[in-house]
Design a protein around this motif. Structure first.
Motif, PDB file in Angstrom:
ATOM      1  N   HIS A   1      30.818  41.031  42.429  1.00  0.00           N
ATOM      2  CA  HIS A   1      31.263  42.352  41.604  1.00  0.00           C
ATOM      3  C   HIS A   1      32.428  42.583  40.499  1.00  0.00           C
ATOM      4  O   HIS A   1      33.269  43.178  40.118  1.00  0.00           O
ATOM      5  CB  HIS A   1      32.063  42.930  42.738  1.00  0.00           C
ATOM      6  N   THR A   2      32.730  41.058  39.777  1.00  0.00           N
ATOM      7  CA  THR A   2      34.070  41.552  38.986  1.00  0.00           C
ATOM      8  C   THR A   2      31.940  40.277  37.540  1.00  0.00           C
ATOM      9  O   THR A   2      31.197  39.701  37.297  1.00  0.00           O
ATOM     10  CB  THR A   2      34.463  40.019  39.029  1.00  0.00           C
ATOM     11  N   THR A   3      33.084  40.399  36.083  1.00  0.00           N
ATOM     12  CA  THR A   3      32.613  39.519  35.241  1.00  0.00           C
ATOM     13  C   THR A   3      33.127  37.907  35.091  1.00  0.00           C
ATOM     14  O   THR A   3      34.262  37.965  34.760  1.00  0.00           O
ATOM     15  CB  THR A   3      32.905  40.390  34.098  1.00  0.00           C
ATOM     16  N   GLY A   4      31.983  37.000  35.305  1.00  0.00           N
ATOM     17  CA  GLY A   4      32.364  34.946  34.586  1.00  0.00           C
ATOM     18  C   GLY A   4      33.201  34.938  35.594  1.00  0.00           C
ATOM     19  O   GLY A   4      33.956  34.246  35.775  1.00  0.00           O
ATOM     20  N   TYR A   5      33.464  35.367  37.527  1.00  0.00           N
ATOM     21  CA  TYR A   5      34.414  34.417  38.212  1.00  0.00           C
ATOM     22  C   TYR A   5      33.848  33.199  38.467  1.00  0.00           C
ATOM     23  O   TYR A   5      32.459  32.864  38.752  1.00  0.00           O
ATOM     24  CB  TYR A   5      34.130  35.987  39.969  1.00  0.00           C
ATOM     25  N   GLY A   6      34.665  32.590  38.182  1.00  0.00           N
ATOM     26  CA  GLY A   6      34.774  30.962  38.456  1.00  0.00           C
ATOM     27  C   GLY A   6      34.343  30.383  36.583  1.00  0.00           C
ATOM     28  O   GLY A   6      33.735  28.813  37.490  1.00  0.00           O
ATOM     29  N   LYS A   7      33.914  31.367  36.238  1.00  0.00           N
ATOM     30  CA  LYS A   7      33.841  30.517  34.544  1.00  0.00           C
ATOM     31  C   LYS A   7      34.397  30.776  33.550  1.00  0.00           C
ATOM     32  O   LYS A   7      35.825  31.597  33.373  1.00  0.00           O
ATOM     33  CB  LYS A   7      32.156  31.076  34.780  1.00  0.00           C
ATOM     34  N   PRO A   8      34.887  30.334  32.326  1.00  0.00           N
ATOM     35  CA  PRO A   8      35.765  29.471  31.221  1.00  0.00           C
ATOM     36  C   PRO A   8      35.888  31.390  31.146  1.00  0.00           C
ATOM     37  O   PRO A   8      35.030  32.288  30.399  1.00  0.00           O
ATOM     38  CB  PRO A   8      35.101  29.475  30.484  1.00  0.00           C
ATOM     39  N   GLY A   9      36.931  31.963  31.311  1.00  0.00           N
ATOM     40  CA  GLY A   9      37.349  33.518  30.250  1.00  0.00           C
ATOM     41  C   GLY A   9      36.885  34.511  31.735  1.00  0.00           C
ATOM     42  O   GLY A   9      37.066  35.733  31.465  1.00  0.00           O
ATOM     43  N   GLY A  10      36.588  34.015  32.610  1.00  0.00           N
ATOM     44  CA  GLY A  10      36.169  35.013  33.280  1.00  0.00           C
ATOM     45  C   GLY A  10      36.915  35.616  34.630  1.00  0.00           C
ATOM     46  O   GLY A  10      38.275  34.872  34.907  1.00  0.00           O
ATOM     47  N   PHE A  11      36.685  36.259  35.755  1.00  0.00           N
ATOM     48  CA  PHE A  11      37.484  37.262  36.607  1.00  0.00           C
ATOM     49  C   PHE A  11      38.746  36.176  37.343  1.00  0.00           C
ATOM     50  O   PHE A  11      37.656  35.178  37.494  1.00  0.00           O
ATOM     51  CB  PHE A  11      36.745  37.975  37.577  1.00  0.00           C
ATOM     52  N   VAL A  12      39.680  36.348  37.304  1.00  0.00           N
ATOM     53  CA  VAL A  12      40.468  35.152  37.754  1.00  0.00           C
ATOM     54  C   VAL A  12      41.205  36.285  39.244  1.00  0.00           C
ATOM     55  O   VAL A  12      40.678  35.842  39.980  1.00  0.00           O
ATOM     56  CB  VAL A  12      41.327  34.867  36.621  1.00  0.00           C
ATOM     57  N   SER A  13      41.623  37.463  39.373  1.00  0.00           N
ATOM     58  CA  SER A  13      42.895  38.361  39.370  1.00  0.00           C
ATOM     59  C   SER A  13      42.513  39.405  39.139  1.00  0.00           C
ATOM     60  O   SER A  13      42.641  39.059  37.916  1.00  0.00           O
ATOM     61  CB  SER A  13      43.672  37.390  40.390  1.00  0.00           C
ATOM     62  N   PHE A  14      42.902  40.729  39.665  1.00  0.00           N
ATOM     63  CA  PHE A  14      43.364  41.824  39.001  1.00  0.00           C
ATOM     64  C   PHE A  14      44.142  42.208  38.458  1.00  0.00           C
ATOM     65  O   PHE A  14      43.901  42.749  37.760  1.00  0.00           O
ATOM     66  CB  PHE A  14      43.397  42.982  41.033  1.00  0.00           C
ATOM     67  N   GLU A  15      44.782  40.938  38.833  1.00  0.00           N
ATOM     68  CA  GLU A  15      46.416  40.691  38.351  1.00  0.00           C
ATOM     69  C   GLU A  15      46.660  40.005  36.988  1.00  0.00           C
ATOM     70  O   GLU A  15      47.398  41.003  35.795  1.00  0.00           O
ATOM     71  CB  GLU A  15      47.598  41.172  38.838  1.00  0.00           C
ATOM     72  N   LYS A  16      46.324  38.445  36.774  1.00  0.00           N
ATOM     73  CA  LYS A  16      45.512  38.170  35.861  1.00  0.00           C
ATOM     74  C   LYS A  16      44.262  38.351  34.895  1.00  0.00           C
ATOM     75  O   LYS A  16      44.768  38.690  33.314  1.00  0.00           O
ATOM     76  CB  LYS A  16      45.938  36.998  36.176  1.00  0.00           C
ATOM     77  N   THR A  17      43.323  39.005  35.124  1.00  0.00           N
ATOM     78  CA  THR A  17      42.056  39.593  34.344  1.00  0.00           C
ATOM     79  C   THR A  17      41.639  41.026  34.468  1.00  0.00           C
ATOM     80  O   THR A  17      40.135  41.378  35.492  1.00  0.00           O
ATOM     81  CB  THR A  17      41.074  38.360  34.724  1.00  0.00           C
ATOM     82  N   PRO A  18      41.820  42.076  34.091  1.00  0.00           N
ATOM     83  CA  PRO A  18      41.772  43.151  34.761  1.00  0.00           C
ATOM     84  C   PRO A  18      40.785  43.426  34.126  1.00  0.00           C
ATOM     85  O   PRO A  18      39.870  44.571  34.473  1.00  0.00           O
ATOM     86  CB  PRO A  18      43.175  44.157  35.190  1.00  0.00           C
ATOM     87  N   GLU A  19      40.721  43.164  32.483  1.00  0.00           N
ATOM     88  CA  GLU A  19      39.973  43.537  32.243  1.00  0.00           C
ATOM     89  C   GLU A  19      38.308  43.046  32.270  1.00  0.00           C
ATOM     90  O   GLU A  19      36.737  43.431  31.875  1.00  0.00           O
ATOM     91  CB  GLU A  19      39.530  43.485  30.559  1.00  0.00           C
ATOM     92  N   MET A  20      37.930  42.025  33.436  1.00  0.00           N
ATOM     93  CA  MET A  20      37.257  41.266  33.985  1.00  0.00           C
ATOM     94  C   MET A  20      36.472  41.484  35.819  1.00  0.00           C
ATOM     95  O   MET A  20      35.897  41.474  36.332  1.00  0.00           O
ATOM     96  CB  MET A  20      37.488  39.554  33.224  1.00  0.00           C
TER      97      MET A  20
END
Length: 163
Positions: A87-106
Motif C-alpha cells: 500500500h506504499t511506494t518502495g517500502y524497505g527500499k532506498p528512498g522508499g516509504f519509512v513512515s507516514f511522518e518521515k516519508t508522507p510523499e511515499m
C-alpha cells in the motif's frame, strides 16, 4: 471493518502476507524491475502531467494509505509492515516509504510501484531505458496474488486509471 480484519487474518494464517511471517519486508521485485532509488510520484508529474492527473484522480492506488491508516490501530507491527509492502511506494527500499511522518510523499502506492524506482530515469532527463515503461500482468502479482483477489476482490488493473 470486522470482515476486512478477519480476511486479513486469514491471509496471514495462510502465509500470504510475507512480512507477517518473516519472509521479506516487501514483495519480491520482478526480474525485470529496475533497481535504484525511489523519488515519489510528484517528481513524475513534472514530465507526465496528464498521466499524473489521471492517476491522482482515478486510481485507488493514489490514496491506498487511507485504508492502512484506518486499520493501523488494530494491527500488530508485523501486520502493519505487511500492509506497507503493497500500500506504499518502495517500502524497505532506498528512498522508499519509512513512515507516514518521515516519508508522507511515499505513503500511497504511486507511479514507481508499477514502473520501478524513478531517480535514474528522472536524473537522465526521462531516459526510457531507465524505467519500466511497458508493464506485464505478472508484475502485479506481488500484491495482487490469486488468493488476495479471491479474498479481497483486489483485481489488478494493468493501467489502474493512469494511462
Amino acid at each position: 471493518m470486522v470482515r476486512w480484519r478477519a480476511r486479513f487474518k486469514a491471509l496471514l494464517a495462510a502465509g500470504l502476507c510475507a512480512c507477517a511471517i518473516g519472509m521479506a519486508t516487501a514483495p519480491a521485485a520482478a526480474a525485470d524491475e529496475p533497481s535504484g532509488t525511489y523519488v515519489g510520484s510528484k517528481v513524475c508529474m513534472d514530465c507526465h502531467p496528464k498521466q499524473y492527473e489521471s492517476f491522482s484522480r482515478y486510481s485507488k492506488k493514489s490514496h491506498s494509505s487511507q485504508s492502512v491508516k484506518i486499520m493501523a490501530p488494530k494491527l500488530t507491527p508485523e501486520e502493519l509492515a505487511s500492509c506497507f509492502a503493497c500500500h506504499t511506494t518502495g517500502y524497505g527500499k532506498p528512498g522508499g516509504f519509512v513512515s507516514f511522518e518521515k516519508t508522507p510523499e511515499m505513503a500511497d502506492a504511486g507511479c514507481e510501484v508499477c514502473h520501478g524506482p524513478g531517480a535514474a530515469h528522472a536524473d537522465a532527463g526521462g531516459d526510457p531505458k531507465l524505467i519500466q515503461a511497458k508493464l506485464a500482468m505478472r508484475q502485479c502479482e506481488g500484491c495482487h496474488s490469486a488468493e488476495r483477489v479471491r479474498t479481497f476482490n483486489f483485481k489488478p488493473m494493468l493501467f489502474a486509471g493512469a494511462h
